[in-house]
Design a protein around this motif. Sequence first.
Motif, PDB file in Angstrom:
ATOM      1  N   LYS A 259       0.825  -1.213   0.000  1.00 48.43           N
ATOM      2  CA  LYS A 259       0.000   0.000   0.000  1.00 48.43           C
ATOM      3  C   LYS A 259       0.863   1.269   0.000  1.00 48.43           C
ATOM      4  O   LYS A 259       0.534   2.248  -0.678  1.00 48.43           O
ATOM      5  CB  LYS A 259      -0.944   0.016   1.215  1.00 48.43           C
ATOM      6  CG  LYS A 259      -2.027  -1.021   1.146  1.00 48.43           C
ATOM      7  CD  LYS A 259      -3.059  -0.624   0.127  1.00 48.43           C
ATOM      8  CE  LYS A 259      -4.285  -1.497   0.223  1.00 48.43           C
ATOM      9  NZ  LYS A 259      -5.282  -1.149  -0.774  1.00 48.43           N
ATOM     10  N   TYR A 260       1.968   1.257   0.745  1.00 42.97           N
ATOM     11  CA  TYR A 260       2.885   2.396   0.787  1.00 42.97           C
ATOM     12  C   TYR A 260       3.453   2.662  -0.605  1.00 42.97           C
ATOM     13  O   TYR A 260       3.475   3.796  -1.084  1.00 42.97           O
ATOM     14  CB  TYR A 260       4.008   2.116   1.792  1.00 42.97           C
ATOM     15  CG  TYR A 260       5.151   3.097   1.764  1.00 42.97           C
ATOM     16  CD1 TYR A 260       5.064   4.327   2.410  1.00 42.97           C
ATOM     17  CD2 TYR A 260       6.338   2.794   1.106  1.00 42.97           C
ATOM     18  CE1 TYR A 260       6.129   5.222   2.397  1.00 42.97           C
ATOM     19  CE2 TYR A 260       7.395   3.682   1.096  1.00 42.97           C
ATOM     20  CZ  TYR A 260       7.280   4.886   1.741  1.00 42.97           C
ATOM     21  OH  TYR A 260       8.336   5.778   1.724  1.00 42.97           O
TER      22      TYR A 260
ATOM     23  N   TRP B   9       0.815   4.055  -2.877  1.00 40.16           N
ATOM     24  CA  TRP B   9       0.574   5.442  -2.480  1.00 40.16           C
ATOM     25  C   TRP B   9       1.648   6.352  -3.067  1.00 40.16           C
ATOM     26  O   TRP B   9       1.352   7.388  -3.659  1.00 40.16           O
ATOM     27  CB  TRP B   9       0.548   5.500  -0.962  1.00 40.16           C
ATOM     28  CG  TRP B   9       0.196   6.797  -0.313  1.00 40.16           C
ATOM     29  CD1 TRP B   9      -0.538   7.827  -0.845  1.00 40.16           C
ATOM     30  CD2 TRP B   9       0.530   7.194   1.010  1.00 40.16           C
ATOM     31  NE1 TRP B   9      -0.663   8.842   0.087  1.00 40.16           N
ATOM     32  CE2 TRP B   9      -0.019   8.468   1.233  1.00 40.16           C
ATOM     33  CE3 TRP B   9       1.247   6.580   2.053  1.00 40.16           C
ATOM     34  CZ2 TRP B   9       0.125   9.151   2.440  1.00 40.16           C
ATOM     35  CZ3 TRP B   9       1.375   7.253   3.244  1.00 40.16           C
ATOM     36  CH2 TRP B   9       0.821   8.524   3.436  1.00 40.16           C
TER      37      TRP B   9
ATOM     38  N   SER C 250       1.263   6.676  -6.836  1.00 45.36           N
ATOM     39  CA  SER C 250       0.009   7.287  -7.275  1.00 45.36           C
ATOM     40  C   SER C 250       0.155   8.781  -7.556  1.00 45.36           C
ATOM     41  O   SER C 250      -0.645   9.360  -8.285  1.00 45.36           O
ATOM     42  CB  SER C 250      -1.085   7.086  -6.223  1.00 45.36           C
ATOM     43  OG  SER C 250      -0.876   7.944  -5.109  1.00 45.36           O
TER      44      SER C 250
ATOM     45  N   PHE D  72       0.875  12.020  -1.223  1.00 45.51           N
ATOM     46  CA  PHE D  72       2.050  11.421  -0.580  1.00 45.51           C
ATOM     47  C   PHE D  72       3.025  12.541  -0.234  1.00 45.51           C
ATOM     48  O   PHE D  72       3.793  12.997  -1.083  1.00 45.51           O
ATOM     49  CB  PHE D  72       2.700  10.423  -1.555  1.00 45.51           C
ATOM     50  CG  PHE D  72       3.796   9.605  -0.939  1.00 45.51           C
ATOM     51  CD1 PHE D  72       3.521   8.383  -0.356  1.00 45.51           C
ATOM     52  CD2 PHE D  72       5.107  10.054  -0.961  1.00 45.51           C
ATOM     53  CE1 PHE D  72       4.534   7.620   0.206  1.00 45.51           C
ATOM     54  CE2 PHE D  72       6.124   9.296  -0.405  1.00 45.51           C
ATOM     55  CZ  PHE D  72       5.837   8.077   0.191  1.00 45.51           C
TER      56      PHE D  72
ATOM     57  N   GLN E 245      -1.321   6.889   6.258  1.00 50.26           N
ATOM     58  CA  GLN E 245      -2.076   5.868   5.530  1.00 50.26           C
ATOM     59  C   GLN E 245      -2.336   4.734   6.504  1.00 50.26           C
ATOM     60  O   GLN E 245      -1.403   4.202   7.107  1.00 50.26           O
ATOM     61  CB  GLN E 245      -1.245   5.374   4.340  1.00 50.26           C
ATOM     62  CG  GLN E 245      -1.888   4.272   3.539  1.00 50.26           C
ATOM     63  CD  GLN E 245      -0.917   3.691   2.520  1.00 50.26           C
ATOM     64  OE1 GLN E 245       0.177   3.244   2.883  1.00 50.26           O
ATOM     65  NE2 GLN E 245      -1.311   3.706   1.265  1.00 50.26           N
TER      66      GLN E 245
END
Length: 161
Positions: free
Chosen positions: A55-56, A59, A62, A66, A72
């Motif tokens: 997920k990091y 992120w 993306s 961030f 998150q």
Amino acid sequence: MYNIAMGKIHYIKGDATRPIGEGNKIIAHICNDIGGWGAGFVLAISKRWKEPERKYREWFHSGGNFSLGRIQIVQVEDTVSVANMIAQTGISPSRGVPPVRYDAVRTCLDNLAKTAAEMNAQIHMPRIGCGLAGGSWDKIEPIIQETLITRNIDVFVYDLN
């Protein structure tokens, strides 16, 4: 005289990836702002769960929100989540300044306090910002007091030894 409820910092000998107690728990840790995940406490997280790293990295790639001060939340078990907190610039000291950014730590923990209250969760962590991020616990602990403890959120700080 008013009786104001406050949380408490509990110092524990143990592994922060195996939080103690009942109820909802959020494991908080500091990440850098360059998308790097590969040293320090993140290795213990990745050894136990794959989702926080995945997920990091999503992120970071993306191109969204961030940046320093952002968090998150990644659920890893029924009652356990991990908070990826962006509070470190790069991975190395620059001109004698460590990578940790105390203002970003404060913003992250302030945001985390809101999430913890919504989830009715305790916060569990290693001594955030004091390993590879190069920070001082003497500066981090008062930030925890201001952002979490005064909001009646219990914090468990784990030391391996």
